[in-house]
Write a protein that holds these residues in place. Structure first.
Motif, PDB file in Angstrom:
ATOM      1  N   ILE A  30       0.685  -1.185   0.044  1.00  0.00           N
ATOM      2  CA  ILE A  30      -0.232  -0.256   0.173  1.00  0.00           C
ATOM      3  C   ILE A  30       0.398   0.713  -0.090  1.00  0.00           C
ATOM      4  CG2 ILE A  30      -2.012   1.182   1.032  1.00  0.00           C
ATOM      5  CD1 ILE A  30      -2.548  -1.174   2.684  1.00  0.00           C
ATOM      6  N   ALA A  31       0.665   1.836  -1.481  1.00  0.00           N
ATOM      7  CA  ALA A  31       1.479   3.118  -0.915  1.00  0.00           C
ATOM      8  C   ALA A  31       0.707   3.768  -0.603  1.00  0.00           C
ATOM      9  CB  ALA A  31       2.153   3.494  -2.672  1.00  0.00           C
ATOM     10  N   GLN A 137       0.627  -1.996   8.953  1.00  0.00           N
ATOM     11  CA  GLN A 137       2.070  -2.591   8.477  1.00  0.00           C
ATOM     12  C   GLN A 137       2.220  -4.233   9.006  1.00  0.00           C
ATOM     13  OE1 GLN A 137       5.037  -0.914  10.632  1.00  0.00           O
ATOM     14  NE2 GLN A 137       4.164  -0.638  12.419  1.00  0.00           N
ATOM     15  N   LYS A 138       0.501  -4.098  10.047  1.00  0.00           N
ATOM     16  CA  LYS A 138       1.278  -5.476  10.035  1.00  0.00           C
ATOM     17  C   LYS A 138       0.223  -6.435   9.170  1.00  0.00           C
ATOM     18  CE  LYS A 138      -1.382  -4.518  14.517  1.00  0.00           C
ATOM     19  NZ  LYS A 138      -2.229  -3.836  15.084  1.00  0.00           N
ATOM     20  N   LYS A 139       0.101  -6.125   8.261  1.00  0.00           N
ATOM     21  CA  LYS A 139      -0.408  -6.992   7.134  1.00  0.00           C
ATOM     22  C   LYS A 139       0.649  -6.924   5.384  1.00  0.00           C
ATOM     23  CE  LYS A 139      -3.630  -9.481   5.105  1.00  0.00           C
ATOM     24  NZ  LYS A 139      -5.800  -9.205   4.657  1.00  0.00           N
ATOM     25  N   TYR A 140       1.242  -5.325   5.626  1.00  0.00           N
ATOM     26  CA  TYR A 140       1.410  -5.464   3.995  1.00  0.00           C
ATOM     27  C   TYR A 140       2.413  -4.219   4.646  1.00  0.00           C
ATOM     28  CZ  TYR A 140      -3.550  -6.250   3.067  1.00  0.00           C
ATOM     29  OH  TYR A 140      -5.047  -6.348   3.339  1.00  0.00           O
ATOM     30  N   LYS A 141       3.182  -4.327   2.980  1.00  0.00           N
ATOM     31  CA  LYS A 141       4.001  -3.611   3.244  1.00  0.00           C
ATOM     32  C   LYS A 141       3.731  -1.913   2.435  1.00  0.00           C
ATOM     33  CE  LYS A 141       8.454  -3.240   0.559  1.00  0.00           C
ATOM     34  NZ  LYS A 141       9.213  -3.549  -0.305  1.00  0.00           N
ATOM     35  N   PHE A 166       7.206   3.216   7.186  1.00  0.00           N
ATOM     36  CA  PHE A 166       7.552   3.210   5.602  1.00  0.00           C
ATOM     37  C   PHE A 166       7.695   2.293   5.081  1.00  0.00           C
ATOM     38  CE2 PHE A 166       5.197   6.652   6.046  1.00  0.00           C
ATOM     39  CZ  PHE A 166       3.409   5.931   5.525  1.00  0.00           C
ATOM     40  N   SER A 167       8.562   1.066   4.495  1.00  0.00           N
ATOM     41  CA  SER A 167       9.681  -0.196   4.406  1.00  0.00           C
ATOM     42  C   SER A 167      10.123   1.098   3.244  1.00  0.00           C
ATOM     43  CB  SER A 167       9.462  -1.034   3.883  1.00  0.00           C
ATOM     44  OG  SER A 167       7.813  -1.215   3.044  1.00  0.00           O
ATOM     45  N   HIS A 168       9.949   2.231   2.238  1.00  0.00           N
ATOM     46  CA  HIS A 168      10.318   2.458   1.440  1.00  0.00           C
ATOM     47  C   HIS A 168       9.474   3.623   1.109  1.00  0.00           C
ATOM     48  CE1 HIS A 168      12.068   2.734  -2.703  1.00  0.00           C
ATOM     49  NE2 HIS A 168      11.529   3.460  -2.798  1.00  0.00           N
ATOM     50  N   VAL A 169      10.482   4.856   0.873  1.00  0.00           N
ATOM     51  CA  VAL A 169      10.497   6.451   0.693  1.00  0.00           C
ATOM     52  C   VAL A 169      10.565   6.817  -0.819  1.00  0.00           C
ATOM     53  CG1 VAL A 169       9.800   8.251   1.435  1.00  0.00           C
ATOM     54  CG2 VAL A 169      10.268   6.837   2.657  1.00  0.00           C
TER      55      VAL A 169
END
Ligand SMILES: [Mg+2]
Length: 248
Positions: A30-31, A137-141, A166-169
């Motif tokens: 999810i972005a 964030q428990k279920k999705y990146k 966030f795992s990516h910005v």
């Protein structure tokens, strides 16, 4: 920035239809858009624009100043990109043009100051943002996908206290279909596994759907005129609050 004060049309959200219509169970990433999706932004730009209009009121009526500024901003996007620094340069350029080079250095100094004040505005999170990110964030990146000035967006993210979720910005220079195709490839997922959440139909929704992804629209009460969409794409979900994502 000129805003559209017309109230945004909101559709009633139906979770049952949402799942059937959009086949969301495949989503892995999810972005989130940042400005006016996670934190307030456009109202600060609007305040700055009003200060600029006051400074220029001796040269032109306010309505005309706003039109001229918007014209400059749009012309400058390809050169300076989006964000506060670009906005400051556009205000200065507009001041010189509409005053026919009569604007004095003191006024230019005041324009620069209003721009700096804009950059230093506090980051005000919208309701429910942090709890929503914590939950998802428990279920999705989770990814932050924002347009704008790199330094400015990094500063806002740091001050928001949300970086940990966030795992990516990705600070994008634009949000066209091709930009999303690249982002989705970079994230290593298939387009149908990518969901974008944002407040702007033109930048956060339409190009994502065109790239094969999914999109959820959360309208903010004001939208920059340049970001108003004129497309008839309707295959996306509109929710009223970010918290509604969790209840899905
Ligand atoms: Mg936005």
């Amino acid at each position: 920035m000129i805003c559209d004060r017309k109230s945004v049309q909101k559709t009633k959200f139906d979770a049952g239809n949402f799942w059937n219509m959009n086949n969301m169970e495949n989503i892995r990433i999810i972005a989130f858009d940042a400005d006016d999706t996670l934190w307030e932004n456009e109202n600060f730009y609007l305040e700055t624009e009003m200060k600029f209009c006051e400074l220029m009121s001796g040269f032109m009526p306010v309505k005309k100043v706003r039109e001229e500024l918007l014209k400059t901003e749009i012309a400058n996007i390809g050169i300076y990109g989006y964000g506060a620094k670009s906005f400051i340069l556009s205000m200065i350029e507009t001041a010189i043009r509409i005053s026919e080079s009569k604007v004095d250095a003191k006024t230019i100094q005041m324009i620069i100051k209003t721009g700096r004040d804009l950059i230093n505005m506090p980051v005000k999170l919208l309701d429910g943002v942090e709890s929503t990110l914590m939950n998802l964030q428990k279920k999705y990146k989770l990814v932050l996908a924002t347009k704008g000035d790199l330094l400015d967006q990094e500063r806002k993210l740091r001050n928001s206290g949300l970086a940990q979720y966030f795992s990516h910005v990705e600070v994008m220079s634009n949000k066209r279909k091709s930009d999303y195709v690249q982002l989705i490839q970079k994230l290593g997922v298939m387009p149908h596994e990518f969901l974008m959440v944002g407040n702007t139909v033109k930048s956060d929704i339409i190009p994502v759907i065109e790239a094969g992804g999914k999109a959820v629209h959360i309208p903010f009460h004001i939208t920059w005129e340049h970001e108003q969409a004129d497309s008839s794409v309707t295959e996306f979900i509109k929710i009223e609050k970010i918290m509604d994502l969790v209840s899905l």
